[in-house]
Design a protein around this motif. Structure first.
Motif, PDB file in Angstrom:
ATOM      1  N   ILE A 192       0.702  -1.306   0.082  1.00 39.43           N
ATOM      2  CA  ILE A 192      -0.158  -0.010  -0.219  1.00 39.43           C
ATOM      3  C   ILE A 192       0.884   1.441   0.254  1.00 39.43           C
ATOM      4  O   ILE A 192       1.741   1.199   0.807  1.00 39.43           O
ATOM      5  N   THR A 193       0.398   2.229  -0.855  1.00 41.52           N
ATOM      6  CA  THR A 193       1.391   3.647  -1.073  1.00 41.52           C
ATOM      7  C   THR A 193       0.236   4.736  -1.419  1.00 41.52           C
ATOM      8  O   THR A 193      -0.641   4.914  -1.896  1.00 41.52           O
ATOM      9  N   PHE A 194       0.162   4.940   0.697  1.00 42.39           N
ATOM     10  CA  PHE A 194      -0.299   6.559   0.037  1.00 42.39           C
ATOM     11  C   PHE A 194       0.801   7.443  -0.303  1.00 42.39           C
ATOM     12  O   PHE A 194       1.706   8.040  -0.034  1.00 42.39           O
ATOM     13  N   VAL A 195       0.288   8.320  -1.541  1.00 41.13           N
ATOM     14  CA  VAL A 195       1.121   8.966  -2.829  1.00 41.13           C
ATOM     15  C   VAL A 195       0.757  10.440  -1.812  1.00 41.13           C
ATOM     16  O   VAL A 195      -0.632  11.144  -2.361  1.00 41.13           O
ATOM     17  N   GLY A 196       1.219  11.163  -1.287  1.00 43.34           N
ATOM     18  CA  GLY A 196       0.998  12.796  -1.451  1.00 43.34           C
ATOM     19  C   GLY A 196       1.714  14.009  -2.217  1.00 43.34           C
ATOM     20  O   GLY A 196       2.274  13.970  -2.701  1.00 43.34           O
ATOM     21  N   GLU A 197       1.369  15.088  -1.538  1.00 43.93           N
ATOM     22  CA  GLU A 197       2.202  16.539  -2.322  1.00 43.93           C
ATOM     23  C   GLU A 197       2.859  16.965  -1.505  1.00 43.93           C
ATOM     24  O   GLU A 197       2.119  16.969  -0.096  1.00 43.93           O
ATOM     25  N   PRO A 198       4.049  16.712  -1.563  1.00 43.19           N
ATOM     26  CA  PRO A 198       4.667  16.648  -2.589  1.00 43.19           C
ATOM     27  C   PRO A 198       4.857  15.010  -2.252  1.00 43.19           C
ATOM     28  O   PRO A 198       4.987  14.222  -1.133  1.00 43.19           O
ATOM     29  N   PRO A 199       5.390  14.719  -3.249  1.00 44.67           N
ATOM     30  CA  PRO A 199       5.832  12.911  -3.256  1.00 44.67           C
ATOM     31  C   PRO A 199       6.456  12.796  -2.236  1.00 44.67           C
ATOM     32  O   PRO A 199       6.403  11.060  -1.527  1.00 44.67           O
ATOM     33  N   GLU A 200       7.405  13.266  -1.398  1.00 37.71           N
ATOM     34  CA  GLU A 200       8.477  12.644   0.129  1.00 37.71           C
ATOM     35  C   GLU A 200       7.407  13.054   1.231  1.00 37.71           C
ATOM     36  O   GLU A 200       8.280  12.640   1.783  1.00 37.71           O
ATOM     37  N   ASN A 201       7.107  13.514   1.147  1.00 34.53           N
ATOM     38  CA  ASN A 201       5.613  13.091   1.938  1.00 34.53           C
ATOM     39  C   ASN A 201       4.126  12.005   2.301  1.00 34.53           C
ATOM     40  O   ASN A 201       3.904  12.023   2.437  1.00 34.53           O
ATOM     41  N   SER A 202       5.175  11.049   1.451  1.00 35.62           N
ATOM     42  CA  SER A 202       4.332   9.481   0.799  1.00 35.62           C
ATOM     43  C   SER A 202       4.618   8.399   1.613  1.00 35.62           C
ATOM     44  O   SER A 202       5.681   8.699   2.840  1.00 35.62           O
ATOM     45  N   ALA A 203       3.662   7.783   2.086  1.00 36.64           N
ATOM     46  CA  ALA A 203       3.924   6.836   2.918  1.00 36.64           C
ATOM     47  C   ALA A 203       3.616   5.358   2.182  1.00 36.64           C
ATOM     48  O   ALA A 203       2.946   5.125   1.727  1.00 36.64           O
ATOM     49  N   ALA A 204       4.254   4.190   3.092  1.00 29.77           N
ATOM     50  CA  ALA A 204       4.249   2.851   2.513  1.00 29.77           C
ATOM     51  C   ALA A 204       3.423   2.063   3.555  1.00 29.77           C
ATOM     52  O   ALA A 204       4.465   1.791   5.159  1.00 29.77           O
ATOM     53  N   THR A 205       2.950   0.899   2.972  1.00 31.52           N
ATOM     54  CA  THR A 205       3.157  -0.745   4.388  1.00 31.52           C
ATOM     55  C   THR A 205       2.872  -1.597   3.385  1.00 31.52           C
ATOM     56  O   THR A 205       3.064  -1.335   2.330  1.00 31.52           O
ATOM     57  N   LYS A 217      -4.362  -6.320   7.405  1.00 31.85           N
ATOM     58  CA  LYS A 217      -4.133  -5.456   8.456  1.00 31.85           C
ATOM     59  C   LYS A 217      -2.971  -4.078   7.613  1.00 31.85           C
ATOM     60  O   LYS A 217      -2.349  -5.798   7.802  1.00 31.85           O
ATOM     61  N   TYR A 218      -3.565  -3.470   8.067  1.00 30.79           N
ATOM     62  CA  TYR A 218      -2.042  -2.810   7.927  1.00 30.79           C
ATOM     63  C   TYR A 218      -1.908  -1.722   8.973  1.00 30.79           C
ATOM     64  O   TYR A 218      -2.785  -1.143   8.934  1.00 30.79           O
ATOM     65  N   ALA A 219      -0.887  -1.468   8.950  1.00 25.76           N
ATOM     66  CA  ALA A 219      -0.266   0.639   9.850  1.00 25.76           C
ATOM     67  C   ALA A 219       0.213   0.810   8.988  1.00 25.76           C
ATOM     68  O   ALA A 219       2.103   0.963   8.447  1.00 25.76           O
ATOM     69  N   LEU A 220       0.103   2.078   8.406  1.00 28.99           N
ATOM     70  CA  LEU A 220       1.050   2.901   7.860  1.00 28.99           C
ATOM     71  C   LEU A 220       2.493   3.460   8.395  1.00 28.99           C
ATOM     72  O   LEU A 220       2.684   3.424   9.449  1.00 28.99           O
ATOM     73  N   ALA A 221       3.340   3.543   7.305  1.00 28.07           N
ATOM     74  CA  ALA A 221       4.869   4.195   7.690  1.00 28.07           C
ATOM     75  C   ALA A 221       5.094   4.722   6.362  1.00 28.07           C
ATOM     76  O   ALA A 221       5.225   5.444   5.833  1.00 28.07           O
ATOM     77  N   THR A 222       5.631   6.172   7.812  1.00 23.13           N
ATOM     78  CA  THR A 222       6.237   7.385   7.224  1.00 23.13           C
ATOM     79  C   THR A 222       8.466   7.124   7.144  1.00 23.13           C
ATOM     80  O   THR A 222       9.394   6.783   6.579  1.00 23.13           O
ATOM     81  N   PHE A 223       8.437   7.045   8.329  1.00 20.24           N
ATOM     82  CA  PHE A 223       9.807   7.315   8.759  1.00 20.24           C
ATOM     83  C   PHE A 223      10.054   6.653   9.163  1.00 20.24           C
ATOM     84  O   PHE A 223      11.400   5.616   9.895  1.00 20.24           O
ATOM     85  N   SER A 224       9.484   5.141  10.447  1.00 19.46           N
ATOM     86  CA  SER A 224       9.438   4.130  10.399  1.00 19.46           C
ATOM     87  C   SER A 224       8.116   3.811  11.246  1.00 19.46           C
ATOM     88  O   SER A 224       7.223   3.831  10.531  1.00 19.46           O
ATOM     89  N   ALA A 225       8.105   1.636  11.174  1.00 16.52           N
ATOM     90  CA  ALA A 225       7.142   1.108  11.135  1.00 16.52           C
ATOM     91  C   ALA A 225       5.891   1.466  11.769  1.00 16.52           C
ATOM     92  O   ALA A 225       6.487   1.672  13.315  1.00 16.52           O
ATOM     93  N   GLY A 226       5.408   1.393  11.205  1.00 21.00           N
ATOM     94  CA  GLY A 226       3.842   1.646  12.168  1.00 21.00           C
ATOM     95  C   GLY A 226       3.675   3.265  12.602  1.00 21.00           C
ATOM     96  O   GLY A 226       2.438   3.601  13.705  1.00 21.00           O
ATOM     97  N   ASP A 227       4.684   4.227  12.333  1.00 21.17           N
ATOM     98  CA  ASP A 227       4.540   6.085  13.036  1.00 21.17           C
ATOM     99  C   ASP A 227       2.946   6.664  12.879  1.00 21.17           C
ATOM    100  O   ASP A 227       2.598   7.639  12.806  1.00 21.17           O
ATOM    101  N   GLY A 228       2.452   5.863  10.966  1.00 17.35           N
ATOM    102  CA  GLY A 228       1.403   7.187  10.508  1.00 17.35           C
ATOM    103  C   GLY A 228       2.119   7.858   9.235  1.00 17.35           C
ATOM    104  O   GLY A 228       2.991   7.267   8.879  1.00 17.35           O
ATOM    105  N   ALA A 229       1.193   8.911   9.523  1.00 22.32           N
ATOM    106  CA  ALA A 229       1.296   9.336   8.252  1.00 22.32           C
ATOM    107  C   ALA A 229       1.470  10.990   8.419  1.00 22.32           C
ATOM    108  O   ALA A 229       1.023  11.358   9.098  1.00 22.32           O
ATOM    109  N   ARG A 230       1.504  12.020   7.524  1.00 22.22           N
ATOM    110  CA  ARG A 230       1.924  13.161   8.003  1.00 22.22           C
ATOM    111  C   ARG A 230       0.414  13.959   7.712  1.00 22.22           C
ATOM    112  O   ARG A 230       0.181  13.323   6.624  1.00 22.22           O
ATOM    113  N   PRO A 231      -0.159  14.555   8.227  1.00 21.49           N
ATOM    114  CA  PRO A 231      -1.070  15.312   7.959  1.00 21.49           C
ATOM    115  C   PRO A 231      -0.950  15.963   6.571  1.00 21.49           C
ATOM    116  O   PRO A 231      -0.340  16.218   6.088  1.00 21.49           O
TER     117      PRO A 231
END
Length: 173
Positions: free
Chosen positions: A48-61, A68-82
Motif C-alpha cells: 500500500i502506498t499513500f502518495v502525498g503532495e509533494p511525493p516525499e510526504n508519501s507513506a507505505a506499508t 491489516k496494515y499500519a502506515l509508515a513514513t519514517f519508521s514502522a507503524g508511525d503513520g503519515a503526515r497530515p
C-alpha cells in the motif's frame, strides 16, 4: 554573589532550551490503520502506498496475513503526515524484481529516515541507466490493475492530526 546566581539561572535556562531543541526534528505523523479486502476477503502481503503532495510526504506499508496494515513514513507503524493522499495497492510475488535499477539489498529493512533523505532517495531513485541486460519481467499483480496507479485507483484519504482508520475495499470487477 547575586550576579553569579543570575548567571547560573540564565545558563540553566539556555541549556533547557538547547536540550528541548535537540529533540526529534521529524515532522509529526499520525497513525493510520485499516484492513485491505478484495471482494470482502482479506488480502495478505498487499503493498500500500499513500502518495502525498509533494511525493516525499508519501507513506507505505504491507498488509499482514489478515489484511491489516499500519502506515509508515519514517519508521514502522508511525503513520503519515497530515494531508491529502491518493492511494495505490498492489500485490506482487515476494522477491519479484520489477525495477530496471535492481532490487534493494536484502538487508534494506525500513529504517528511520529524515525528510531530506527521503527526498534525496526519490530524486535519485530513477536515475542512470537500467541494469545491463535487464528485461521487464512479466509482472504478476494479484490485484486488479486499476488499483496499481493513483491515476486509476480512485482511492483517496485525508490524514488528520489524530489517529485514523481507513479500510480499503477492493473489487475484482
Amino acid at each position: 554573589m547575586k550576579t553569579n546566581s543570575i548567571a547560573k539561572f540564565m545558563l540553566a535556562g539556555c541549556m533547557s532550551v538547547a536540550i528541548a531543541g535537540c529533540g526529534d526534528s521529524k515532522p509529526a505523523t499520525f497513525p493510520v490503520t485499516g484492513v485491505v479486502t478484495l471482494d470482502g476477503k482479506p488480502v495478505a502481503d498487499a503493498q500500500i502506498t499513500f502518495v502525498g503532495e509533494p511525493p516525499e510526504n508519501s507513506a507505505a506499508t504491507v498488509t499482514d496475513a489478515e489484511g491489516k496494515y499500519a502506515l509508515a513514513t519514517f519508521s514502522a507503524g508511525d503513520g503519515a503526515r497530515p494531508g491529502h493522499y491518493k492511494i495505490m495497492v498492489t500485490k506482487y510475488a515476494k522477491g519479484e524484481e520489477v525495477s530496471p535499477y535492481g532490487a534493494p539489498p536484502e538487508d534494506a529493512a525500513p529504517v528511520e529516515q529524515t525528510p531530506e533523505a527521503i527526498s534525496a532517495a526519490y530524486s535519485q531513485g530513477y536515475t542512470g541507466p537500467p541494469k545491463a541486460g535487464w528485461k521487464a519481467p512479466k509482472q504478476s499483480n494479484d490485484l486488479p490493475m486499476k488499483y496499481a496507479s493513483v491515476a486509476t485507483s480512485g482511492l483517496q484519504y485525508t490524514v488528520e492530526e489524530k489517529a485514523g482508520t481507513f479500510d480499503i475495499e477492493l473489487k475484482a470487477r
